[in-house]
Scaffold this motif. Structure first.
Motif, mmCIF file in Angstrom:
data_model
loop_
_atom_site.group_PDB
_atom_site.id
_atom_site.type_symbol
_atom_site.label_atom_id
_atom_site.label_comp_id
_atom_site.label_asym_id
_atom_site.label_seq_id
_atom_site.Cartn_x
_atom_site.Cartn_y
_atom_site.Cartn_z
ATOM 1 N N ASN A 42 -12.518 -2.338 -8.949
ATOM 2 C CA ASN A 42 -11.210 -2.644 -8.365
ATOM 3 C C ASN A 42 -10.609 -3.917 -8.951
ATOM 4 N N PHE A 94 -4.141 2.490 -8.460
ATOM 5 C CA PHE A 94 -4.982 2.720 -7.280
ATOM 6 C C PHE A 94 -6.181 1.783 -7.287
ATOM 7 N N LYS A 118 0.269 5.750 -0.949
ATOM 8 C CA LYS A 118 -0.457 6.924 -0.454
ATOM 9 C C LYS A 118 -1.960 6.747 -0.619
ATOM 10 N N ARG A 119 -2.699 7.535 0.127
ATOM 11 C CA ARG A 119 -4.143 7.627 -0.031
ATOM 12 C C ARG A 119 -4.459 9.051 -0.441
ATOM 13 N N ASP A 120 -5.316 9.204 -1.435
ATOM 14 C CA ASP A 120 -5.766 10.526 -1.826
ATOM 15 C C ASP A 120 -7.171 10.412 -2.392
ATOM 16 N N GLU A 164 -11.775 3.246 -2.861
ATOM 17 C CA GLU A 164 -12.171 2.735 -1.555
ATOM 18 C C GLU A 164 -13.678 2.744 -1.347
ATOM 19 N N PRO A 179 -12.431 8.425 -2.815
ATOM 20 C CA PRO A 179 -11.187 8.144 -2.083
ATOM 21 C C PRO A 179 -10.421 7.000 -2.755
ATOM 22 N N LEU A 180 -9.114 7.196 -2.897
ATOM 23 C CA LEU A 180 -8.276 6.225 -3.593
ATOM 24 C C LEU A 180 -7.179 5.692 -2.671
ATOM 25 N N GLN A 181 -6.906 4.416 -2.780
ATOM 26 C CA GLN A 181 -5.772 3.781 -2.118
ATOM 27 C C GLN A 181 -4.824 3.279 -3.189
ATOM 28 N N TRP A 182 -3.623 3.872 -3.240
ATOM 29 C CA TRP A 182 -2.632 3.441 -4.220
ATOM 30 C C TRP A 182 -1.928 2.192 -3.727
ATOM 31 N N ARG A 183 -1.649 1.267 -4.653
ATOM 32 C CA ARG A 183 -0.946 0.037 -4.331
ATOM 33 C C ARG A 183 0.126 -0.179 -5.393
ATOM 34 N N ASN A 194 0.829 -1.209 0.000
ATOM 35 C CA ASN A 194 0.000 0.000 0.000
ATOM 36 C C ASN A 194 0.865 1.261 0.000
#
Length: 392
Positions: free
Chosen positions: A188, A173, A151-153, A176, A159-163, A149
């Protein structure tokens, strides 16, 4: 000319083409665990690759098979006089045993057995099922590469969670929240599939570059439009996979949230006669039963109908940018041919198109002005009903 969309879309076809003949083994080279992939269909031209489980990077293999004896050179031929390491293997109990040796080093024992490929986990993404069945070598590598995981932005209220996968430095990303189930799951799933396919493409690129030194695979991922109807992402890659020149290109993700499918341009925008056809123009894409035209009909439509129409729209919207240049060496955006097979993705104002030029004029690509407003698109809807903005 090779665009990014050509490079990344073709990876699965190449895997499927070799899966029937390729044989995958696991074992040890010296004391190091390895995974080996061999194509033994032509004994006079055996090809393959292997990776150390500690490092995951491919090393090429090539050689011959005679009387149950494999003689393989390691790495691609760089046309130099430097001797390459060799493997001398003999068939043993379904696998291979023998030794690996550098010209100036002591031999190391090699012991290979047919790979035992673990089953996919219950409920695994379709990408993993397909990889397991058609490309076990890549499947075994990816099992050892967990995502991390980042950053989150947020983008456009989502809302996005980068992986990311650290070895290849590939990231994308996941969303979320903001979509109801099962749409969120489909979105996703599609994004994860693209991330993993880029990791496979990275390793293919590095393998191809070994003849000429280190390769390059630098990627910039930018969400461009998220809405209840579509997910659109720019995936821009600069890469060098061997050969005379590096290359670059955008291979966007355009995903229909409601139907859970990638969108072709004709799904969104149609300027032909009669109902819109569906043709998946991603390179290497398997045409579904919905594809009621062949490539010839598809390309004729793009060449004779769509590209001239798009040029007329841009000439009205962007007359200065579309002026025919006085110097033949300048960028000629009035030439419909450069718009036959453009890259495209959604933005807040409309669909952004990217022209395609010959290699000598690649600096003409990357236009930022070539956006077709949603007000125009609404007058020419494609074959899939999408709730898109009406302004722009």
């Amino acid at each position: 000319m090779t665009h990014g969309w050509l490079r990344c879309g073709a990876w699965l076809l190449s895997l499927l083409a070799t899966a029937v003949q390729a044989e995958v083994y696991t074992g040890t080279l010296g004391t190091m665990p390895v995974v080996v992939d061999l194509d033994l269909s032509n004994p006079e031209q055996v090809n393959g690759r292997y990776f150390y489980e500690k490092y995951h990077r491919d090393l090429a293999l090539s050689g011959t098979l005679a009387n149950d004896q494999l003689t393989l050179d390691e790495s691609l031929d760089d046309n130099s006089d430097t001797p390459r390491p060799q493997l001398h293997l003999k068939a043993r109990e379904g696998g291979w045993q023998g030794q690996w040796q550098k010209a100036d080093g002591k031999p190391l024992k090699v012991d290979l057995k047919p790979a035992q490929v673990p089953d996919t986990a219950p409920g695994a993404d379709p990408f993993w099922v397909q990889l397991h069945d058609n490309a076990p070598y890549d499947y075994l590598r990816l099992l050892q590469l967990p995502l991390v995981n980042g950053k989150r932005d947020a983008f456009m209220g989502y809302p996005l969670q980068w992986r990311g996968e650290p070895d290849a430095k590939i990231q994308l990303f996941e969303v979320e929240s903001g979509y109801p189930e099962p749409q969120l799951s489909r979105v996703n799933q599609a994004l994860r599939s693209r991330l993993w396919s880029e990791v496979v493409s990275y390793h293919e690129c590095m393998l191809g570059s070994t003849r000429f030194g280190e390769g390059e695979y630098d990627q910039t991922v930018t969400p461009t439009f998220l809405s209840p109807a579509v997910v659109s992402v720019s995936v821009y890659t600069s890469y060098y996979c061997g050969g005379a020149h590096p290359d670059f290109g955008d291979a966007p993700i355009n995903f229909d949230v409601d139907h859970g499918k990638p969108l072709s341009l004709e799904d969104v925008l149609w300027v032909g006669e009669g109902p819109a056809f569906h043709y998946d123009d991603r390179e290497g894409a398997q045409q579904s039963e919905e594809a009621d035209v062949d490539f010839d009909k598809f390309s004729t439509y793009r060449d004779k109908v769509f590209a001239p129409w798009l040029v007329r729209q841009f000439q009205q919207l962007y007359p200065n940018e579309m002026k025919k240049p006085a110097d033949e060496n300048d960028c000629d955006y009035s030439d419909p041919e450069v718009w036959n097979f453009p890259t495209w993705h959604f933005t807040a104002k409309g669909i952004a198109f990217g022209p395609s030029f010959a290699r000598v004029a690649r600096m003409c690509e990357g236009t930022e002005w070539s956006v077709l407003p949603y007000s125009v698109i609404a007058q020419h809807p494609g074959g899939v009903k999408l709730a898109l903005p009406q302004g722009g």
